[in-house]
Design an enzyme around this catalytic site. Structure first.
Site, short mmCIF file in Angstrom:
data_model
loop_
_atom_site.label_atom_id
_atom_site.label_comp_id
_atom_site.label_asym_id
_atom_site.label_seq_id
_atom_site.Cartn_x
_atom_site.Cartn_y
_atom_site.Cartn_z
N TYR A 62 -22.29 4.71 4.01
CA TYR A 62 -21.70 3.43 4.41
C TYR A 62 -21.03 2.79 3.20
CZ TYR A 62 -24.68 4.09 8.47
OH TYR A 62 -25.28 4.61 9.59
N ALA A 63 -19.98 2.04 3.48
CA ALA A 63 -19.25 1.38 2.39
C ALA A 63 -20.15 0.41 1.63
CB ALA A 63 -18.04 0.65 2.95
N SER A 73 21.52 -1.24 -27.53
CA SER A 73 22.28 -2.34 -28.14
C SER A 73 21.80 -3.66 -27.56
CB SER A 73 23.78 -2.19 -27.87
OG SER A 73 24.05 -2.17 -26.48
N PRO A 106 -13.83 1.02 15.12
CA PRO A 106 -13.95 1.84 16.34
C PRO A 106 -15.31 2.50 16.52
CG PRO A 106 -12.43 2.83 14.73
CD PRO A 106 -12.70 1.44 14.27
N PHE A 164 0.56 5.84 -0.43
CA PHE A 164 -0.32 7.00 -0.43
C PHE A 164 0.23 8.05 -1.39
CE2 PHE A 164 2.58 7.58 3.19
CZ PHE A 164 3.13 8.83 2.92
N GLU A 167 0.82 -1.21 0.00
CA GLU A 167 0.00 0.00 0.00
C GLU A 167 0.86 1.26 0.00
OE1 GLU A 167 -3.80 0.32 2.07
OE2 GLU A 167 -2.88 1.90 3.28
N THR A 223 14.13 -10.04 -32.12
CA THR A 223 14.03 -10.90 -30.94
C THR A 223 12.88 -11.86 -31.16
OG1 THR A 223 14.75 -9.05 -29.54
CG2 THR A 223 13.83 -10.96 -28.41
N ASP A 281 -12.88 8.29 6.61
CA ASP A 281 -12.89 8.95 7.91
C ASP A 281 -13.59 10.29 7.82
OD1 ASP A 281 -11.48 6.94 9.12
OD2 ASP A 281 -9.53 7.82 8.65
#
Length: 643
Positions: free
Chosen positions: A168-169, A478, A196, A59, A57, A554, A153
């Protein structure tokens, strides 16, 4: 994720109409199944195979220079093999904007230009439903496939409801599924000790189950300090029917201040036995970091040994030392020298079938992606007899992901505070090749065309490259000839194991018009073995490429697959690369000096009068003849003119 919204990436169905459309265009089989898998499928396959993985993670930085540093860190930490990274969302930082420090742009850069599977956090904070929809549409347009859905938050002391938004999520998860169906994989946050703000631990578990039932694919937890805390939480999740992957959030303690800040934001308590160790050494960052690494390693081993944990998610705080140390001690840091392709791949969904590129951008893959970002298909027909490859203009030399990692002061130390002749430029190239300090005691670790130290493959040609650069053959690209090396070779290998790789000797360089005159005479003796393309900034073009057809330089042969040719020398693309290659003399070197200064005038003269040359030795089973071509050119150049 250092706040109360700690979860990452998502899971959703990977099948879609666009996938079948893309696969029908693929000219050769993909080399790595993960190129086509969505994140939840990658996790599922790893779990079924009993593999272990990690994720990281980060930021968004606050400054443009911080963005440059973070992208460099993505490249370094990406080399260890994370399954994905995630980028946090900070409402106060204009996270959905086009600023180079925004969450959206940092995440997009990680996907498109660093080739990393990336999870973008998104919160409900201070956003209407319409705002969120626009952000999601933008994320999809930029190639992001994974969202971490969080409430976020509160900006003040208490959460303030958004009348036209989500509180709410779970509502955000439902919205993503309703508006975008299965396009995004969705991750949500889990709290091993309970959120919390939750009424109780059990009530918080029920809310977590609601998020999964609404369409979330996996969970990343908030940090914790004891392995039993997570294992109990995982057991409780399974008991109520949560069967998706649950990734433990690991935080290696790195300093007293950062620990206190993190604990404050997360509303967690540090166990007393940890504080008893840290308090006496709180002013000794090295001691605290060493303790934090030991603690994290011990906890991670307990989690992995349980047999219930396959993936670990690390909160890096945008630092790398502690996290890499933990992963190395766990045996999870895997710097595999083999590459899926010989060039750095983008993780953008529409580029998953890309399987061929011109060799010219080998050291500037981010620029190549930037200049081809508007293409709908790859390779877009440019490898046939095409006269319009439609490369985008390159005027954005100072985009943070195209900028040199080194600041101006450091570049001047490497490339010269003052130049007094073309030969002083030759010396800079030579010191870059040799790796030895220049007369001022500074190593030349980069050039405008190569922002990294010499690649291991190029090291195979080191002695010859030093010799020719001293004489004014200023090499920028090269590769050695290779005739059937195992694909597992640590230097030139790429693709799946049990295959064989091949490549033609290739050399690309700037040199003077006088040297070009000699080179053209010499090349007549090496046709058709050597293909060449010579061009100056004004567009004067000399080539023996038949009908401007591309030349594969290649290729690889693998069990049960077609021959794959991922790198070519394409005459049409070379003309577009020429514009960029010449411009870098001015944009990244000349502009270090004052206008009209002797140093700037020397670089300007090289830009205006030198040629860019590429040479291909087609007889790859034989000894590379290009060095003899150059040696013959020197002799021709040095031959006295007739009186």
């Amino acid at each position: 994720m250092v706040n109360a919204n700690s979860s990452d990436s998502g899971t959703a169905s990977c099948s879609s109409a666009e996938n079948s459309k893309e696969s029908s265009r693929c000219s050769t089989p993909v080399l790595d199944i993960e190129r086509h898998e969505c994140l939840k499928e990658k996790m599922r396959r790893r779990v079924e195979a009993g593999d272990r993985w990690f994720s990281l993670e980060f930021f968004p930085p606050r400054t443009a220079s911080g963005a440059v540093n973070l992208i460099s860190r993505f490249d370094r930490m990406g080399s260890g093999g994370p399954l994905f990274i995630d980028v946090t969302w900070h409402p106060a930082g204009d996270p959905g904007s086009d600023k180079e420090t925004s969450s959206m742009i940092i995440a997009s850069t990680a996907v498109n230009f660093c080739g990393l599977e990336t999870l973008l956090h998104m919160t409900c904070c201070n956003q209407t439903k319409e705002d969120i929809t626009k952000h999601l549409q933008k994320a999809k347009r930029l190639g992001l496939k994974n969202i971490m859905a969080l409430r976020g938050d509160p900006t003040g002391e208490e959460w303030e409801e958004e009348a036209e938004g989500f509180n709410y999520a779970v509502d955000l998860v439902k919205h993503i599924r309703h508006e975008f169906e299965d396009y995004f994989d969705i991750c949500v946050a889990g709290y091993p000790r309970g959120h919390p703000d939750a009424e109780s631990y059990d009530q918080d578990l029920k809310h977590l189950k609601e998020k999964i039932d609404a369409g979330a694919d996996f969970i990343i937890t908030q940090l914790f300090f004891r392995s039993e805390t997570f294992l109990t939480f995982l057991k409780d999740c399974r008991a109520i029917g949560i069967t998706c992957p649950v990734l433990p959030g690991i935080f290696p303690i790195q300093g007293y201040g950062s620990l206190r800040q993190l604990v404050k934001l997360s509303k967690l308590e540090v166990p007393q036995e940890i504080m008893d160790v840290i308090e006496p050494i709180k002013d000794n960052d090295a001691a605290i970091r060493n303790y934090g690494i030991d603690l994290a390693v011990s906890m991670c081993r307990e989690l992995l040994d349980s047999g219930l944990v396959h993936g670990l998610h690390f909160y890096t705080l945008n630092r790398e030392v502690a996290t890499i140390d933990v992963l190395k001690r766990l045996g999870m840091w895997k710097e595999d020298p083999r590459r899926p392709m010989p060039w750095a791949m983008s993780a953008h969904p529409k580029r998953r079938v890309e399987d061929v590129r011109p060799i010219f951008w080998a050291s500037r893959p981010k620029s190549y992606i930037h200049r081809t970002q508007e293409w709908d298909e790859f390779p877009n027909g440019r490898w046939g007899n095409s006269s319009s490859p439609a490369f985008g203009e390159l005027k954005d030399y100072y985009l943070f992901y195209l900028k040199s990692k080194s600041p101006r002061e450091e570049l001047l130390k490497m490339w010269g505070q003052e130049l007094n002749s073309e030969e002083s430029v030759f010396e800079v190239f030579t010191y870059y090749i040799s790796g030895e300090p220049n007369p001022n005691g500074h190593k030349v670790n980069c050039l405008p065309w190569n922002d990294d130290p010499l690649a291991p493959e190029t090291n195979l040609l080191k002695n010859e490259l030093q010799k020719v650069n001293k004489r004014g053959i200023l090499t920028i690209n090269s590769q050695p000839n290779v005739n059937g090396k195992p694909s597992t070779d640590p230097i030139v290998g790429w693709g799946p194991s049990r295959g064989y790789v091949f490549q033609k000797a290739y050399l690309e360089f700037f040199t003077s018009s006088e040297m070009v005159s000699a080179l053209i005479k010499v090349l007549k003796r090496y046709e058709p073995r050597v293909n060449y393309h010579i061009v100056n900034v004004h567009g004067q073009n000399i080539t023996n490429a038949a009908d401007l057809q591309p030349n594969a330089v290649t290729w690889g042969i693998f069990p049960g697959r077609e021959i794959i040719q991922p790198t070519v020398v394409d005459p049409v693309s070379f003309v577009y690369w020429k514009d960029e290659a010449f411009a870098l003399w001015i944009e990244q070197w000349a502009k270090l000096y004052e206008e009209e200064s002797p140093s700037r005038m020397i670089i300007q003269y090289i830009h205006d009068n030198y040629y860019l040359v590429n040479l291909v030795d087609n007889d790859f089973p034989l000894e590379n003849c290009l060095w003899q071509v150059i040696e013959d050119t020197f002799k021709e150049h040095d031959r006295p003119t007739d009186q």
